[in-house]
Each structure stands twice: as C-alpha cells, then as structure tokens.
Design a protein around this motif. Structure first.
Motif, PDB file in Angstrom:
ATOM      1  N   LYS A 334       0.835  -1.198   0.000  1.00  0.00           N
ATOM      2  CA  LYS A 334       0.000   0.000   0.000  1.00  0.00           C
ATOM      3  C   LYS A 334       0.869   1.247   0.000  1.00  0.00           C
ATOM      4  O   LYS A 334       1.537   1.563   0.984  1.00  0.00           O
ATOM      5  CB  LYS A 334      -0.939  -0.010   1.212  1.00  0.00           C
ATOM      6  N   SER A 335       0.839   1.943  -1.136  1.00  0.00           N
ATOM      7  CA  SER A 335       1.589   3.185  -1.262  1.00  0.00           C
ATOM      8  C   SER A 335       0.727   4.349  -0.780  1.00  0.00           C
ATOM      9  O   SER A 335      -0.401   4.176  -0.319  1.00  0.00           O
ATOM     10  CB  SER A 335       2.001   3.399  -2.723  1.00  0.00           C
ATOM     11  N   LEU A 336       1.279   5.544  -0.910  1.00  0.00           N
ATOM     12  CA  LEU A 336       0.528   6.734  -0.486  1.00  0.00           C
ATOM     13  C   LEU A 336      -0.762   6.890  -1.287  1.00  0.00           C
ATOM     14  O   LEU A 336      -1.765   7.384  -0.776  1.00  0.00           O
ATOM     15  CB  LEU A 336       1.414   7.976  -0.658  1.00  0.00           C
ATOM     16  N   GLY A 337      -0.719   6.459  -2.581  1.00  0.00           N
ATOM     17  CA  GLY A 337      -1.915   6.579  -3.414  1.00  0.00           C
ATOM     18  C   GLY A 337      -3.063   5.739  -2.890  1.00  0.00           C
ATOM     19  O   GLY A 337      -4.197   6.228  -2.746  1.00  0.00           O
ATOM     20  N   ILE A 338      -2.807   4.452  -2.595  1.00  0.00           N
ATOM     21  CA  ILE A 338      -3.866   3.566  -2.089  1.00  0.00           C
ATOM     22  C   ILE A 338      -4.309   4.009  -0.696  1.00  0.00           C
ATOM     23  O   ILE A 338      -5.507   3.993  -0.377  1.00  0.00           O
ATOM     24  CB  ILE A 338      -3.376   2.109  -2.071  1.00  0.00           C
ATOM     25  N   ILE A 339      -3.351   4.420   0.130  1.00  0.00           N
ATOM     26  CA  ILE A 339      -3.708   4.914   1.469  1.00  0.00           C
ATOM     27  C   ILE A 339      -4.606   6.143   1.364  1.00  0.00           C
ATOM     28  O   ILE A 339      -5.581   6.287   2.119  1.00  0.00           O
ATOM     29  CB  ILE A 339      -2.434   5.235   2.273  1.00  0.00           C
ATOM     30  N   GLY A 340      -4.302   7.034   0.415  1.00  0.00           N
ATOM     31  CA  GLY A 340      -5.143   8.213   0.207  1.00  0.00           C
ATOM     32  C   GLY A 340      -6.552   7.828  -0.223  1.00  0.00           C
ATOM     33  O   GLY A 340      -7.544   8.436   0.223  1.00  0.00           O
ATOM     34  N   MET A 341      -6.676   6.800  -1.084  1.00  0.00           N
ATOM     35  CA  MET A 341      -8.007   6.322  -1.483  1.00  0.00           C
ATOM     36  C   MET A 341      -8.791   5.835  -0.269  1.00  0.00           C
ATOM     37  O   MET A 341      -9.984   6.147  -0.101  1.00  0.00           O
ATOM     38  CB  MET A 341      -7.876   5.173  -2.493  1.00  0.00           C
ATOM     39  N   GLU A 342      -8.127   5.037   0.568  1.00  0.00           N
ATOM     40  CA  GLU A 342      -8.798   4.492   1.748  1.00  0.00           C
ATOM     41  C   GLU A 342      -9.232   5.600   2.704  1.00  0.00           C
ATOM     42  O   GLU A 342     -10.327   5.544   3.285  1.00  0.00           O
ATOM     43  CB  GLU A 342      -7.864   3.514   2.466  1.00  0.00           C
ATOM     44  N   GLU A 343      -8.403   6.621   2.872  1.00  0.00           N
ATOM     45  CA  GLU A 343      -8.758   7.728   3.772  1.00  0.00           C
ATOM     46  C   GLU A 343      -9.959   8.498   3.244  1.00  0.00           C
ATOM     47  O   GLU A 343     -10.859   8.867   4.015  1.00  0.00           O
ATOM     48  CB  GLU A 343      -7.555   8.653   3.942  1.00  0.00           C
ATOM     49  N   ARG A 344      -9.973   8.751   1.936  1.00  0.00           N
ATOM     50  CA  ARG A 344     -11.116   9.478   1.361  1.00  0.00           C
ATOM     51  C   ARG A 344     -12.397   8.685   1.526  1.00  0.00           C
ATOM     52  O   ARG A 344     -13.455   9.254   1.862  1.00  0.00           O
ATOM     53  CB  ARG A 344     -10.845   9.782  -0.119  1.00  0.00           C
ATOM     54  N   ARG A 349     -17.560   6.583   5.357  1.00  0.00           N
ATOM     55  CA  ARG A 349     -17.910   5.254   5.870  1.00  0.00           C
ATOM     56  C   ARG A 349     -17.839   4.187   4.769  1.00  0.00           C
ATOM     57  O   ARG A 349     -18.606   3.230   4.757  1.00  0.00           O
ATOM     58  CB  ARG A 349     -19.317   5.261   6.505  1.00  0.00           C
ATOM     59  N   GLY A 350     -16.920   4.380   3.840  1.00  0.00           N
ATOM     60  CA  GLY A 350     -16.727   3.402   2.776  1.00  0.00           C
ATOM     61  C   GLY A 350     -15.398   2.688   2.920  1.00  0.00           C
ATOM     62  O   GLY A 350     -14.661   2.886   3.893  1.00  0.00           O
ATOM     63  N   GLN A 351     -15.083   1.828   1.941  1.00  0.00           N
ATOM     64  CA  GLN A 351     -13.829   1.092   1.975  1.00  0.00           C
ATOM     65  C   GLN A 351     -13.318   0.856   0.551  1.00  0.00           C
ATOM     66  O   GLN A 351     -14.075   0.999  -0.422  1.00  0.00           O
ATOM     67  CB  GLN A 351     -13.994  -0.241   2.712  1.00  0.00           C
ATOM     68  N   VAL A 352     -12.027   0.497   0.470  1.00  0.00           N
ATOM     69  CA  VAL A 352     -11.371   0.244  -0.808  1.00  0.00           C
ATOM     70  C   VAL A 352     -10.810  -1.170  -0.799  1.00  0.00           C
ATOM     71  O   VAL A 352     -10.170  -1.587   0.181  1.00  0.00           O
ATOM     72  CB  VAL A 352     -10.235   1.265  -1.069  1.00  0.00           C
ATOM     73  N   ILE A 353     -11.053  -1.923  -1.887  1.00  0.00           N
ATOM     74  CA  ILE A 353     -10.525  -3.283  -2.042  1.00  0.00           C
ATOM     75  C   ILE A 353      -9.643  -3.299  -3.288  1.00  0.00           C
ATOM     76  O   ILE A 353     -10.083  -2.872  -4.368  1.00  0.00           O
ATOM     77  CB  ILE A 353     -11.657  -4.315  -2.182  1.00  0.00           C
ATOM     78  N   VAL A 354      -8.403  -3.766  -3.157  1.00  0.00           N
ATOM     79  CA  VAL A 354      -7.493  -3.845  -4.307  1.00  0.00           C
ATOM     80  C   VAL A 354      -7.172  -5.299  -4.580  1.00  0.00           C
ATOM     81  O   VAL A 354      -7.061  -6.122  -3.655  1.00  0.00           O
ATOM     82  CB  VAL A 354      -6.194  -3.040  -4.049  1.00  0.00           C
ATOM     83  N   ASP A 355      -7.010  -5.628  -5.873  1.00  0.00           N
ATOM     84  CA  ASP A 355      -6.731  -6.999  -6.292  1.00  0.00           C
ATOM     85  C   ASP A 355      -5.741  -6.959  -7.452  1.00  0.00           C
ATOM     86  O   ASP A 355      -5.975  -6.248  -8.442  1.00  0.00           O
ATOM     87  CB  ASP A 355      -8.032  -7.686  -6.717  1.00  0.00           C
ATOM     88  N   GLY A 356      -4.638  -7.719  -7.344  1.00  0.00           N
ATOM     89  CA  GLY A 356      -3.599  -7.706  -8.372  1.00  0.00           C
ATOM     90  C   GLY A 356      -3.591  -8.920  -9.276  1.00  0.00           C
ATOM     91  O   GLY A 356      -2.667  -9.104 -10.067  1.00  0.00           O
ATOM     92  N   THR A 357      -4.610  -9.801  -9.194  1.00  0.00           N
ATOM     93  CA  THR A 357      -4.675 -10.968 -10.073  1.00  0.00           C
ATOM     94  C   THR A 357      -5.454 -10.624 -11.337  1.00  0.00           C
ATOM     95  O   THR A 357      -6.462  -9.909 -11.281  1.00  0.00           O
ATOM     96  CB  THR A 357      -5.364 -12.146  -9.351  1.00  0.00           C
ATOM     97  N   LYS A 358      -4.989 -11.149 -12.481  1.00  0.00           N
ATOM     98  CA  LYS A 358      -5.627 -10.884 -13.785  1.00  0.00           C
ATOM     99  C   LYS A 358      -5.749  -9.382 -14.010  1.00  0.00           C
ATOM    100  O   LYS A 358      -6.850  -8.825 -14.148  1.00  0.00           O
ATOM    101  CB  LYS A 358      -6.995 -11.549 -13.862  1.00  0.00           C
ATOM    102  N   GLY A 359      -4.624  -8.720 -14.044  1.00  0.00           N
ATOM    103  CA  GLY A 359      -4.618  -7.266 -14.120  1.00  0.00           C
ATOM    104  C   GLY A 359      -4.679  -6.683 -12.725  1.00  0.00           C
ATOM    105  O   GLY A 359      -4.452  -7.364 -11.729  1.00  0.00           O
ATOM    106  N   PHE A 360      -5.019  -5.422 -12.628  1.00  0.00           N
ATOM    107  CA  PHE A 360      -5.116  -4.769 -11.322  1.00  0.00           C
ATOM    108  C   PHE A 360      -6.468  -4.083 -11.238  1.00  0.00           C
ATOM    109  O   PHE A 360      -6.888  -3.384 -12.179  1.00  0.00           O
ATOM    110  CB  PHE A 360      -3.995  -3.747 -11.145  1.00  0.00           C
ATOM    111  N   SER A 361      -7.159  -4.268 -10.124  1.00  0.00           N
ATOM    112  CA  SER A 361      -8.476  -3.653  -9.954  1.00  0.00           C
ATOM    113  C   SER A 361      -8.563  -2.949  -8.612  1.00  0.00           C
ATOM    114  O   SER A 361      -7.982  -3.406  -7.620  1.00  0.00           O
ATOM    115  CB  SER A 361      -9.587  -4.703 -10.063  1.00  0.00           C
ATOM    116  N   VAL A 362      -9.265  -1.838  -8.620  1.00  0.00           N
ATOM    117  CA  VAL A 362      -9.560  -1.080  -7.400  1.00  0.00           C
ATOM    118  C   VAL A 362     -11.076  -1.019  -7.275  1.00  0.00           C
ATOM    119  O   VAL A 362     -11.760  -0.519  -8.179  1.00  0.00           O
ATOM    120  CB  VAL A 362      -8.963   0.342  -7.452  1.00  0.00           C
ATOM    121  N   ILE A 363     -11.609  -1.542  -6.176  1.00  0.00           N
ATOM    122  CA  ILE A 363     -13.058  -1.542  -5.940  1.00  0.00           C
ATOM    123  C   ILE A 363     -13.361  -0.591  -4.788  1.00  0.00           C
ATOM    124  O   ILE A 363     -12.789  -0.708  -3.700  1.00  0.00           O
ATOM    125  CB  ILE A 363     -13.568  -2.959  -5.622  1.00  0.00           C
TER     126      ILE A 363
END
Length: 370
Positions: A334-344, A349-363
């Motif tokens: 988790k870099s500053l970019g992903i951490i910033g997504m999670e903070e926003r 009251r939301g959350q961020v899910i990242v997945d690096g299999t079969k490409g990269f996805s941010v949910i």
C-alpha cells in the motif's frame, strides 16, 4: 551522398589514374595535359551549374569531345574516361542504358589492343557505380517525396485539429455566454421587477404609517407576500438551471477518462447501472479523486492497453470498479496513493478493495445516504 557525387568521385579517380599513367611515361606534354584536365574538370562542374536540360546535354557532349582530344593529343589511355560521360548522355537523353553499352562496345572495337583490358575493367566498374548510385538516388528521392507528403498530411491534420479545438473552445465559450445571459434574464424578469415594485410600495407605506396604520399594514403584508412568492420563484429557477449532481459527476468521470486515453493511448470504457441520482456530490468527488489516483498508477506500473470503469448503484451501497488488463501484482504494497483512497472513502464510511490478479483492480464501496 547522391548519384552525381558518386559519379563525380569516380570521374576524378579515373582522371587521376590516367594522368598518373601518362606522367609515368618518358614522353610528356605537360602543358597540353594540364589544359585538357582543367577543361574536363570545368566542363563537369558546369554540368551541375546549368539548369536547362539542353545546356546539360551540350556540356556532356563537349566533355566527350574533350576526352577524344585527350586521346589524340596525349594518350589512348584517356579513352576510359568516356564511359561515365556516355552513361550521363543516357540519363539526359532518356534512352535505354543498353544503348550506352552498345556505344561502349563500339568504342572498345576501335581502341588499341593494349588499352582494351583496362578499358573493360574501368567501364564495368563505372557502369556498376552508375547503376548503384542511380538506384540509390531514386530511392532517396522517393523517401524524400514520401516524407514531404507525410509532412504535408501531418500539417493538414494539425491544422484540422487546431481548427476543431478552436471551434470546440468557441462553442464552450458561446454556451457559457448563453447560460449567463439566461440567468441574467431570469434574475431581471423575476427579481428585478419584484424588488422595484416592492420598494415603491414600501415607500408608499411610509406615507400612511402615521396617518392610516391599517392601510400601511395592508401594504406591508402585500409586499411581504410578493417577496415570499418571488423568493419561491427564484428558488425554482435556480433549481431548473442547476444541473443534477449525477450529470455533473458522470460527465466529469467521462472527461477524465477521455483525457487519460488521449494522453496515454490506453483505451477506456465506462459502464453505469442503477439510479445515479442516489450518489451525492461528496461521493462523486471521492469517486473522481480515487479514479485519478488509480489511472496514475495504471500509467506508471500496469503496462495495460485498456481500462474498464463500472459504477453500480445497488439497493444499499455504491460499487465502483476500476480494472485494467495489465501485468497486475502478486504482492500489493500500500503506497501513499492507495492509502489516500482508503482515507477518502473512510470519511464517508466506505472502503477500498485492491486486487492484483488478472490485471489490477480497485473496488470502491460507499454506503447510500438516506
């Protein structure tokens, strides 16, 4: 180096050889040699200076006459200079190269036996050099012509793009002016007349304030009702003018994806399902900021050729997926970019899910606010 530089270099080499062979003999006529060599060099130089084709032909014929004079006055050795001049005539008179070869064969028949071997060798190499340089020159000219055509096409395309950009800018500016004019007209029609009339009536109420209190009260109540109705009308007008938040949000997402696609040459695709009007302005801001961060990471690390963005509004939550077809990542740090997504998202009251299999996805998961 073009065709004529190759030919002139060959002429100079052959002329040097002939001059050396002549000077190595005991019998020398140095003045005639210098004169004929200078004339030959000058005539070959003039060939490139004159522009008209007829003058070029005349100069080449004079070169051949000069070579014949060298053969008669100095030595038969100078006959080997004639090969390239005859090949030049082939170019300027535009007849077949086989005609030049026949002419060289006829010359070969009448020259002295002791010079025939050297004549054949030099003529062969001269013909080869001429054909190679000619083919090279044709290819270079073809490439130059194609480059000029491509440059002209690029210039035309750039002009069209500039015109389209200017046209688009003008349309946007005109739309803004029309919108401003519409708002100004609405304010003038609804607010200007109402306030002007209300001021007049309030001034009249001041006159009756101490003389007829009841009349003054009636005027003030009437003005109050007019201002209340006018206020409701202004609110309705502003509500009609202001675009819905879902239109603003989706349009902003589309613009961001289009700009990314143009700048990175990566294809983008946007799919929206559900009731977009349930997404609030704050949620649209978080989605847009997280999308920009995800696109930056895709450009840096993914080596992707396509990015798919899907926004689903379900019964209780909003799901946004940003997925590429790149190399992905086995382990995610988790870099500053992903951490910033999670903070926003956490602030809503939301959350961020990242997945690096079969490409990269941010949910991105956000709750629907009642």
């Amino acid at each position: 180096m073009d065709r004529w530089m190759w030919i002139d270099s060959t002429k100079l080499a052959v002329l040097t050889y002939c001059t050396y062979e002549y000077c190595s003999n005991k019998i020398k006529n140095i003045y005639e040699l210098v004169l004929i060599v200078l004339i030959y060099i000058c005539l070959n130089t003039i060939t490139h200076l004159v522009k008209k084709i007829n003058l070029k032909r005349v100069v080449v014929v004079l070169c051949i006459i000069n070579v014949i004079a060298a053969v008669k006055i100095l030595s038969p050795m100078f006959i080997i200079l004639i090969a390239l001049n005859i090949l030049e005539l082939n170019f300027y008179f535009k007849y077949s190269i086989f005609t030049s070869i026949l002419e060289l064969i006829l010359i070969f028949i009448f020259i002295t036996p002791w010079i025939k071997v050297q004549f054949v060798i030099f003529t062969f190499f001269n013909c080869v050099i001429y054909m190679l340089s000619n083919n090279y020159s044709v290819k270079v000219n073809t490439i130059i012509k194609e480059n000029d055509e491509m440059r002209e096409k690029i210039y035309n395309l750039s002009s069209k793009l500039d015109k389209n950009y200017e046209y688009e800018r003008q349309i946007k500016y005109t739309s803004k002016l029309e919108e401003r004019n519409k708002i100004a007209q609405e304010i003038h029609d609804r607010l200007g007349h109402t306030i002007a009339g209300s001021l007049i009536q309030l001034e009249a109420s001041k006159l009756f304030l101490y003389k007829d209190v009841k009349k003054s009260e009636e005027i003030i109540n009437k003005v109050t009702e007019i201002l209340r109705n006018s206020n409701e009308g202004i609110r309705a007008s502003l509500k009609n003018i202001k675009p819905p938040s879902e239109q603003m949000g989706i349009n902003k997402i589309k613009i961001t994806l289009d700009e990314f696609s143009v700048n990175s040459n990566i294809k983008t695709n946007l799919v929206c399902t559900g009731m977009m009007d349930k997404i609030t302005n704050m949620q649209w801001m978080v989605i847009h900021d997280n999308l920009k961060e995800a696109l930056t990471n895709i450009l840096k690390y993914s080596k992707a050729t396509q990015v798919n963005v899907k926004i689903d509004v379900l019964s209780k939550l909003i799901r946004v997926e940003i997925k590429d077809n790149g190399v992905g990542a086995e382990s995610i740090k988790k870099s500053l970019g992903i951490i910033g997504m999670e903070e926003r998202c956490g602030k809503l009251r939301g959350q961020v899910i990242v997945d690096g299999t079969k490409g990269f996805s941010v949910i991105i998961i956000l709750p629907i606010e009642e």
